[in-house]
Design an enzyme around this catalytic site. Structure first.
Site, short mmCIF file in Angstrom:
data_model
loop_
_atom_site.label_atom_id
_atom_site.label_comp_id
_atom_site.label_asym_id
_atom_site.label_seq_id
_atom_site.Cartn_x
_atom_site.Cartn_y
_atom_site.Cartn_z
N ARG A 130 0.88 -1.18 0.00
CA ARG A 130 0.00 0.00 0.00
C ARG A 130 0.91 1.23 0.00
O ARG A 130 1.45 1.60 1.03
CB ARG A 130 -0.90 -0.02 1.24
CG ARG A 130 -2.08 0.96 1.15
CD ARG A 130 -2.75 1.11 2.51
NE ARG A 130 -1.91 1.91 3.40
CZ ARG A 130 -1.99 1.89 4.72
NH1 ARG A 130 -2.87 1.13 5.34
NH2 ARG A 130 -1.20 2.66 5.46
N HIS A 176 -3.56 4.94 4.51
CA HIS A 176 -4.82 4.19 4.49
C HIS A 176 -5.88 4.94 3.69
O HIS A 176 -6.58 4.37 2.86
CB HIS A 176 -5.29 3.98 5.93
CG HIS A 176 -6.66 3.41 6.03
ND1 HIS A 176 -6.97 2.15 5.56
CD2 HIS A 176 -7.82 3.92 6.50
CE1 HIS A 176 -8.26 1.92 5.75
NE2 HIS A 176 -8.79 2.98 6.31
N TYR A 196 3.64 5.48 10.37
CA TYR A 196 3.98 4.15 10.92
C TYR A 196 4.59 3.21 9.88
O TYR A 196 5.04 2.14 10.22
CB TYR A 196 2.71 3.52 11.52
CG TYR A 196 1.53 3.58 10.56
CD1 TYR A 196 1.40 2.65 9.53
CD2 TYR A 196 0.59 4.60 10.65
CE1 TYR A 196 0.36 2.73 8.63
CE2 TYR A 196 -0.46 4.69 9.75
CZ TYR A 196 -0.57 3.75 8.74
OH TYR A 196 -1.60 3.84 7.85
C1 LIG Z 1 -15.53 -5.19 9.79
C2 LIG Z 1 -14.72 -3.96 9.68
N1 LIG Z 1 -13.94 -3.59 10.71
C3 LIG Z 1 -13.23 -2.45 10.66
C4 LIG Z 1 -13.27 -1.65 9.56
C5 LIG Z 1 -12.48 -0.34 9.52
N2 LIG Z 1 -11.41 -0.45 8.52
C6 LIG Z 1 -11.61 -0.04 7.24
S1 LIG Z 1 -10.34 -0.44 6.23
C7 LIG Z 1 -9.45 -1.10 7.53
C8 LIG Z 1 -8.12 -1.70 7.26
C9 LIG Z 1 -8.23 -2.70 6.16
O1 LIG Z 1 -7.02 -3.34 5.94
P1 LIG Z 1 -6.93 -4.48 4.86
O2 LIG Z 1 -8.04 -5.44 5.01
O3 LIG Z 1 -5.55 -5.02 4.89
O4 LIG Z 1 -7.21 -3.72 3.48
P2 LIG Z 1 -6.37 -2.52 2.86
O5 LIG Z 1 -7.06 -1.28 3.27
O6 LIG Z 1 -4.98 -2.63 3.35
O7 LIG Z 1 -6.45 -2.75 1.39
C10 LIG Z 1 -10.18 -1.01 8.72
C11 LIG Z 1 -9.70 -1.46 10.03
C12 LIG Z 1 -14.11 -2.07 8.50
N3 LIG Z 1 -14.24 -1.34 7.38
N4 LIG Z 1 -14.82 -3.20 8.59
#
Ligand SMILES: Cc1ncc(C[n+]2csc(CCOP(=O)(O)OP(=O)(O)O)c2C)c(N)n1
Ligand SMILES: [Mg+2]
Lengths: 329, 340
Positions: free
Chosen positions: A248, A252, A260
């Site tokens: 990534r 975020h 971080y």
């Molecule tokens: C069930 C749930 N818990 C928490 C969140 C909040 N949240 C949104 S994206 C994220 C991180 C996602 O990381 P990853 O699955 O690795 O996907 P990336 O964004 O790195 O592509 C979080 C904690 C959410 N959207 N859904």
């Protein structure tokens, strides 16, 4: 040599590679323009990008047919484009306009376009995989031969929905392809804190289905692995789990400076920038000329310009529309 | 009456600090962690990152990895683990990144957590922090006010503070309570609302509401973000319409401070029940039923309710604005009530 022929050692024809290049370039520039609009205060919610994920989003859907089902996640803008979604429609979504596919009721890739068989995600991670299994089930019951492709992050892969749907899909041999986009982080949490096994594809064993781990910045690896999984699903042999390893490259979302993330990690992965990788390949193999490269660049920018202009000039929905549409007629 | 007002009225000079709503939550958590080593925090991105909203910024460094736990992305596991640890005597405070995502842990909460004391005769002293609420263009999945689902499920205590003072006093009380407490903190209040908080320790009893503004003509029964809209509206009613509005801040939703609600209604005879959550099946319905049952002969007008539309939270700004209650809508409802 003719554009519609494959070169020795190449998976795809020159024409196809040029398409892939175009879509990856378009994805990159689309998301850059989203960030710009965000900074100008023109995007009301958050702004996510898939910088580093372009080969995965584009290459995977390139292996699909028109009648296949796509459930993209928040870093898969390229997948919408390859599946046929217009830039205008995507931009309207991002800007919350009344003529967007969700009529302003939701933003970003959160829309459904049944004609293109695109079903956008909700924010709840993991929640789309059971539904993707459901479209795969419908396809199986109706003998459609359509497959369902969806994605989840390294973090989201831990949500219970993921396990439940893989359990079901594997037992029922549903035509489902799940790509785990391991981009090293889930918000601020590094992947080492999300899993104790070595590879996400190791989880496939637990379901008795094939699992692969690939370099998600390598368009050939993405396309060929996905094509194999799609063919397998279409033959009725059930789901496949693919771990696509990427980085990534941005925070975020646009508000996150991602302090971080170790700088060194970003520098390492910068060398594997998927858009640069395909560009280099095509240039060195004379599939893409420098003039063509410029032309594609210009085409992409012109198309984006049009979409942004169109979306900005489109009105917001009338406020009272908020009360409508909870139920079908 | 708030402690601060009590102090002023009694000529004590209490040292007060003006802090934001979010700082108040942080301070309360910090103090309880210092006080009781069985308190620990568990959630996504709460340690190294300090939480999506930075409520727990600096906690990891001070309290260490064993008490500020960054978990895998899995809400069922977070809530289930907190429940398990609580049953054997720890005091976990779980953070759900956005209250919307509590749905992922719904089964654990409503089946396990809520019924443990009833079935097992064991206490389950845990807190779930739930950043909630709309008005930030979060769309359908980052805007929810899901308190009513849990209000319906016997077994939870539920609080929803509106001021820094209440936020701090209630988080501390929630941590010390021997039951699962759902702590709804409104995202829009985090940095917008500042207030005075005493430097010395205090708690706010769960189940006790607070009159945020005294009045004689109409009572607004509300909580959370809408307390501020009600206060603004009350001022408009006074200055532009000569109507005296009382604002009752429930602070606790379970148990409800029925005594406070009833005494206010008996005084004014007219009621507006308001919350940001959508109306149908919202907590306002229960409050209205209680008022009509217990204060019927005091009422001079039908009980009015205000809330969001009965739709998901839309994303586009004009839709979201139309969907949500706001000060203008509170004023309009109060003017209607004043006519009776
Ligand atoms: C069930 C749930 N818990 C928490 C969140 C909040 N949240 C949104 S994206 C994220 C991180 C996602 O990381 P990853 O699955 O690795 O996907 P990336 O964004 O790195 O592509 C979080 C904690 C959410 N959207 N859904
Ligand atoms: Mg990730």
């Amino acid at each position: 040599m003719a554009k519609d022929q494959k070169r020795k050692n190449n998976l795809l024809t020159d024409e196809q590679y040029l398409q892939l290049y175009y879509f990856m370039k378009l994805t990159r520039e689309y998301e850059e323009s989203i960030l710009k609009l965000y900074r100008q205060g023109k995007i009301v919610g958050g702004a996510y990008t898939g910088n580093g994920n372009e080969a995965t989003a584009v290459g995977s859907v390139f292996a699909l047919e028109k009648h296949d089902y796509l459930f993209p996640m928040h870093r898969d803008m390229g997948s919408h484009l390859v599946k046929g979604q217009s830039l205008r429609n995507l931009m309207l979504q991002h800007l919350g306009r009344g003529n967007s596919l969700s009529k302003g009721r939701d933003g970003t890739g959160h829309y459904a376009d049944p004609l293109l068989r695109i079903y956008g995600n909700i924010s709840h991670l993991g929640a789309m995989i059971p539904m993707a299994a459901g479209t795969a089930l419908a396809s199986k019951l109706r003998k459609e031969k359509s497959v369902s492709l969806t994605f989840i992050g390294d973090g989201g892969s831990n949500v219970g929905d993921v396990h439940e749907s893989l359990a079901m899909a594997s037992v029922m041999k549903l035509p489902l392809i799940l790509i785990i986009e391991n981009n090293q982080f889930a918000y601020s949490t590094p992947v080492q804190k999300q899993k104790a096994m070595e590879k996400y594809s190791d989880r496939a064993q637990g379901y008795g289905i094939p699992g692969f781990t690939i370099d998600g910045t390598d368009i050939d690896a993405v396309y060929s692995t996905c094509k194999e999984a799609v063919d397998r699903a279409r033959r009725g042999e059930g789901p496949t789990l693919i771990e696509s390893v990427t980085m990534r490259m941005h925070g975020h979302s646009a508000h996150d400076g991602a302090e971080y993330v170790p700088k060194q990690l970003l520098e390492e992965w910068k060398k594997k920038d998927p858009v640069e990788r395909i560009e280099k390949k095509l240039l060195s193999e004379n599939i893409l000329s420098h003039t063509q490269k410029e032309e594609i660049g210009k085409k992409v920018m012109a198309e984006l310009e049009d979409a942004i202009q169109f979306a900005i000039e489109s009105p917001y929905p009338p406020a009272e529309d908020a009360a409508l549409g909870v139920y079908a007629e | 009456m708030q402690l601060s007002a009590f102090m002023r009225n009694n000529f004590f000079t209490e040292i007060m600090a003006t802090i934001t709503y979010i700082e108040a939550i942080s301070k309360g958590l910090w103090e309880e962690m210092e006080r009781d080593s069985s308190v620990f925090l568990i959630g996504e991105d709460i340690g190294v990152f300090g939480g999506a909203f930075k409520v727990t910024k600096g906690f990891l460094k001070h309290f260490g990895e064993e008490r500020v736990i960054d978990t895998v992305l899995a809400e069922t596991a977070i809530i289930g683990a907190a429940t398990g640890a609580a049953v054997v005597g720890m005091r976990p405070v779980a953070e759900i990144q956005f209250s919307d995502f509590v749905t992922t842990a719904f089964s654990q909460l409503v089946n396990n957590t809520a019924s443990i004391h009833y079935r097992w005769h064991l206490s389950c002293p845990m807190v779930v922090r739930l950043p909630s609420g709309a008005g930030i263009h979060g769309g359908p999945f980052h805007s929810r006010n899901p308190e009513a689902w849990f209000f319906h499920q016997p077994g939870f205590k539920i609080v929803a503070p509106s001021t820094p003072y209440d936020a701090k006093g209630l988080i501390k009380a929630a941590i010390r309570d021997n039951n699962p407490v759902l702590y709804f903190e409104h995202k829009r209040l985090y940095r917008h609302i500042k207030g005075e908080v005493p430097e010395t320790e205090y708690l706010i009893e769960i189940g006790k509401g607070d009159i945020k503004r005294e009045g004689n003509d109409i009572s607004v029964i509300t909580y959370g973000s809408m307390v501020h809209m009600a206060l603004e509206a009350a001022e408009v009613l006074r200055s532009e319409h000569g109507v005296s509005v009382e604002v009752v801040d429930l602070r606790s939703l379970m148990p409800l401070d029925t005594e406070l609600i009833f005494s206010s209604v008996r005084k004014t005879g007219k009621v507006l029940v308001a919350h940001e959550d959508n109306i149908t099946g919202g907590i306002g319905g229960e409050i209205s039923a209680l008022i009509s049952q217990h204060c019927f002969e005091y009422l001079d007008a039908p009980i009015q309710r205000l809330g969001s539309l009965d739709t998901p939270t839309p994303y586009s700004p004009p839709l979201e604005e139309f969907f949500l209650p706001n000060t203008k809508k509170v004023v309009a409802a109060l003017i209607e009530l004043a006519k009776y």
